[in-house]
Write an enzyme that holds these catalytic residues in place. Structure first.
Site, PDB file in Angstrom:
ATOM      1  CD  GLU A 158      49.561  57.099  62.677  1.00 34.80           C
ATOM      2  OE1 GLU A 158      50.731  57.462  62.882  1.00 34.80           O
ATOM      3  OE2 GLU A 158      48.727  57.798  62.068  1.00 34.80           O
ATOM      4  CD  GLU A 174      52.659  61.919  60.917  1.00 38.56           C
ATOM      5  OE1 GLU A 174      51.552  62.267  60.490  1.00 38.56           O
ATOM      6  OE2 GLU A 174      52.826  60.924  61.653  1.00 38.56           O
TER       7      GLU A 174
END
Length: 258
Positions: free
Chosen positions: A143, A240
């Protein structure tokens, strides 16, 4: 239709972590993710997941010494043994919890250090992880974190991450496409989704700029969800985000996806 996973590190924080599983299930979630499980025995977490009919779909390798500014250690030159230990520990938890994805954190690159050396170290450690995880069918996610959130992180752009994925050159290593970070750095999300199609295997969402529920801000998430359906994405979408207020109060956007 997207398969949404509540991020229990950020959502339902009105209650202690172990109580968030029940709260997520009551809110209609079937899937969860979180940053790190390592403060709790894996079997305890598995029992809670099973009790509430939940599946965990993603967590991270350990962050390292956060008090010293670390945020992952798998790109730090000379710390390969530590990285392998973290990767092995994450594998133990993934197997115990039945988790299909693990995000391997790279590292913050100190001022004056060689980003290329950090990148090459990360590539080697991700290949180590790939070999360890492949027999179990566990996917590795990498990520990018936008500089506003994590200055000097090795991976800043989705294209930084894509480059590493392609250099690692293993079929179980993917981009973790967080649209919050992608909008902050890359923009043009529809075309970005097309360019990364087949290269990403986990998605995360939050509003921009405030990282709240996906029903405000710059990103038209209904369009993004339709785009993911259009390209045939079958993975999970991790929520998230930081709720504006109480988590349940902010879940109106989620009702039609239950």
């Amino acid at each position: 239709m997207p398969k949404f996973a509540a991020n229990l590190t950020m959502m339902f924080n009105e209650v202690p972590f172990l109580d968030r599983f029940e709260a997520a299930a009551k809110a209609g979630f079937k899937y969860v993710e979180f940053l790190w499980p390592y403060d709790y025995p894996a079997q305890e977490l598995k029992a809670i997941l099973d009790k509430h009919g939940l599946k965990v779909v993603l967590f991270n390798t350990p962050a390292g010494d956060v008090n010293k500014g670390e945020w992952g250690g798998s790109a730090i030159p000379g710390r390969e043994a530590d990285s392998h230990r973290d990767i092995d520990l994450a594998l133990e938890y993934a197997l115990a919890l039945g988790c299909p994805n693990v995000h391997i954190m790279s590292a913050v690159v100190p001022e004056g250090a060689s980003r290329e050396e950090y990148k090459q170290t990360f590539i080697k450690n991700v290949r180590y992880a790939s070999d360890k995880y492949k027999p179990y069918g566990i996917k590795i996610q990498l990520e990018a974190l936008s500089p506003e959130v994590k200055p000097n992180y090795l991976l800043k752009s989705q294209f930084d991450t894509l480059e590493v994925v392609e250099l690692v050159d293993r079929d179980n290593v993917f981009v973790q496409l967080d649209y919050f970070h992608a909008q902050n750095v890359d923009g043009n999300l529809a075309r970005l989704t097309d360019k990364l199609n087949g290269k990403f295997a986990h998605v995360q969402i939050a509003s921009v700029p405030d990282r709240h529920e996906p029903d405000e801000g710059e990103i038209n998430y209904q369009y993004i969800f339709d785009k993911l359906d259009e390209i045939g994405y079958t993975g999970y979408v991790g929520c998230e985000y930081k709720p504006r207020g109480e988590t349940v109060t902010g879940l109106d956007w989620f009702q039609k996806y239950k």
